[in-house]
Design an enzyme around this catalytic site. Structure first.
Site, short mmCIF file in Angstrom:
data_model
loop_
_atom_site.label_atom_id
_atom_site.label_comp_id
_atom_site.label_asym_id
_atom_site.label_seq_id
_atom_site.Cartn_x
_atom_site.Cartn_y
_atom_site.Cartn_z
N ASN A 9 -18.51 -100.73 95.37
CA ASN A 9 -17.35 -100.49 94.51
C ASN A 9 -17.30 -102.11 94.17
OD1 ASN A 9 -15.01 -101.77 94.12
ND2 ASN A 9 -14.30 -101.98 96.24
N LYS A 11 -15.03 -104.05 92.84
CA LYS A 11 -14.18 -105.16 92.37
C LYS A 11 -13.51 -105.67 91.41
CE LYS A 11 -15.14 -105.52 97.51
NZ LYS A 11 -14.29 -105.95 98.36
N HIS A 95 -7.65 -99.12 98.89
CA HIS A 95 -8.72 -100.06 99.72
C HIS A 95 -7.21 -101.17 100.20
CE1 HIS A 95 -11.72 -103.58 99.84
NE2 HIS A 95 -12.27 -102.33 99.56
N GLU A 97 -8.08 -104.61 99.95
CA GLU A 97 -7.02 -105.34 98.64
C GLU A 97 -6.42 -104.69 98.24
OE1 GLU A 97 -10.82 -106.19 96.79
OE2 GLU A 97 -11.41 -106.97 98.91
N GLU A 168 -13.11 -99.58 106.89
CA GLU A 168 -13.07 -100.30 106.17
C GLU A 168 -12.97 -101.26 107.11
OE1 GLU A 168 -15.41 -100.23 102.27
OE2 GLU A 168 -12.90 -100.73 101.97
N GLY A 174 -16.93 -108.35 103.23
CA GLY A 174 -16.73 -109.86 102.43
C GLY A 174 -17.35 -110.69 103.22
N SER A 214 -19.79 -105.29 104.32
CA SER A 214 -20.72 -106.58 104.73
C SER A 214 -22.31 -105.60 104.50
CB SER A 214 -20.48 -107.28 105.49
OG SER A 214 -20.24 -108.22 105.20
P1 13P Z 1 -18.05 -106.09 101.02
O1 13P Z 1 -19.43 -105.50 100.91
O2 13P Z 1 -18.47 -107.45 100.23
O3 13P Z 1 -17.61 -107.01 102.05
O4 13P Z 1 -17.43 -105.56 100.31
C1 13P Z 1 -17.15 -104.21 101.11
C2 13P Z 1 -15.89 -103.22 100.32
O5 13P Z 1 -14.66 -104.37 99.92
C3 13P Z 1 -16.40 -102.14 99.43
O6 13P Z 1 -15.14 -101.30 99.01
#
Ligand code: 13P
Length: 250
Positions: A9, A11, A95, A97, A168, A174, A214
């Site tokens: 992903n 982003k 997601h 976010e 998640e 992150g 992560s």
């Molecule tokens: P990270 O792997 O950067 O923690 O992000 C995970 C994520 O949001 C996947 O959708």
């Protein structure tokens, strides 16, 4: 048997040129699709050239979001119908976010899931979870169960089989601090049990459930060794082709 999925992903990262270069760099180094399904979710602008670059390879290109109407006066939104017609057959929905920064709630995410399926897209529905909820454990109904019941409400048995869920935890996204495999398994197990309550054992055993937060080349094997974890959704470590390939071919 559930074929695992390893999906990046990206982003809001990468230009169109960078996205196409990435696809060209990895597409000949991916496992066969009956072993692992590999996918990349990218910003809307990059999707069409990525689909063209990935054509004939095992790599699937996914959208990171779409709207719940097929067409109309919705300035700035991405149509699920147009995505499908462009060769994008998978979309991430809900997601954390999108929920936190853009205020999407379960009702909207459920409408998006329904719209995606109506247009032939396979949704990857994200289910968040916070450390606070874990520690307090004071929800009347576990947060994860509530999310799944609301986001997947009203789907038929045929439709739910096309859905993938990604567990998640917010605190793992992150942060560089992945859930440990047993915590990740607990969340994925709870999701599968909820789907089992909604649709029965056979369906629950077919639905793929991913872990995200992560994920790195170092922790992917231990996470994917767990019974209810059918793959991973990778953020930061999907941005570099070498690192992503290490995760895919772990
Ligand atoms: P990270 O792997 O950067 O923690 O992000 C995970 C994520 O949001 C996947 O959708």
């Amino acid at each position: 048997m559930r074929i695992p999925i390893i999906a990046g992903n990206w982003k809001m990262n990468k230009t169109v040129a960078e996205s196409v270069a990435f696809v060209n760099q990895i597409k000949d180094h991916l496992p066969a699709t009956d072993q692992v399904q590999t996918a990349l979710a990218a910003p809307a602008l990059s999707l069409v050239p990525m689909v063209q670059a990935a054509s004939g390879s095992p790599l699937k290109i996914m959208a990171e979001n779409c709207y719940f109407e097929d067409a109309g006066a919705f300035t700035g939104e991405v149509s699920p119908h147009a995505l499908y017609q462009a060769g994008v057959h998978h979309v991430i929905l809900g997601h954390s976010e999108r929920r936190k920064i853009f205020g999407e709630d379960d009702e909207m995410i459920n409408k998006k899931v329904v719209a995606a399926l109506r247009n032939g897209l396979c949704p990857i529905v994200c289910c968040d979870d916070t450390m606070g909820r874990r520690v307090a454990n004071d929800d009347k109904i576990h947060w994860v169960v509530g999310r799944i019941l609301a986001d997947l409400k009203g789907l038929t048995t045929d439709e739910i089989r096309k859905v993938t869920v990604a567990y998640e935890p917010d605190w793992a996204i992150g942060s560089g601090q992945s859930a440990d495999p047993s915590q990740a398994e607990e969340g994925c197990y709870l999701i599968r049990q909820t789907i089992c309550d909604m649709y029965g054992d056979d369906v629950a055993n077919d639905v793929r459930i991913l872990y995200g937060g992560s994920v790195t080349p170092d922790n992917v094997s231990a996470l994917m060794a767990k019974n209810d974890i059918d793959g991973v959704l990778v953020g930061s470590d999907s941005l570099d082709p070498e690192t992503f390939l290490k995760i895919v071919n772990h």
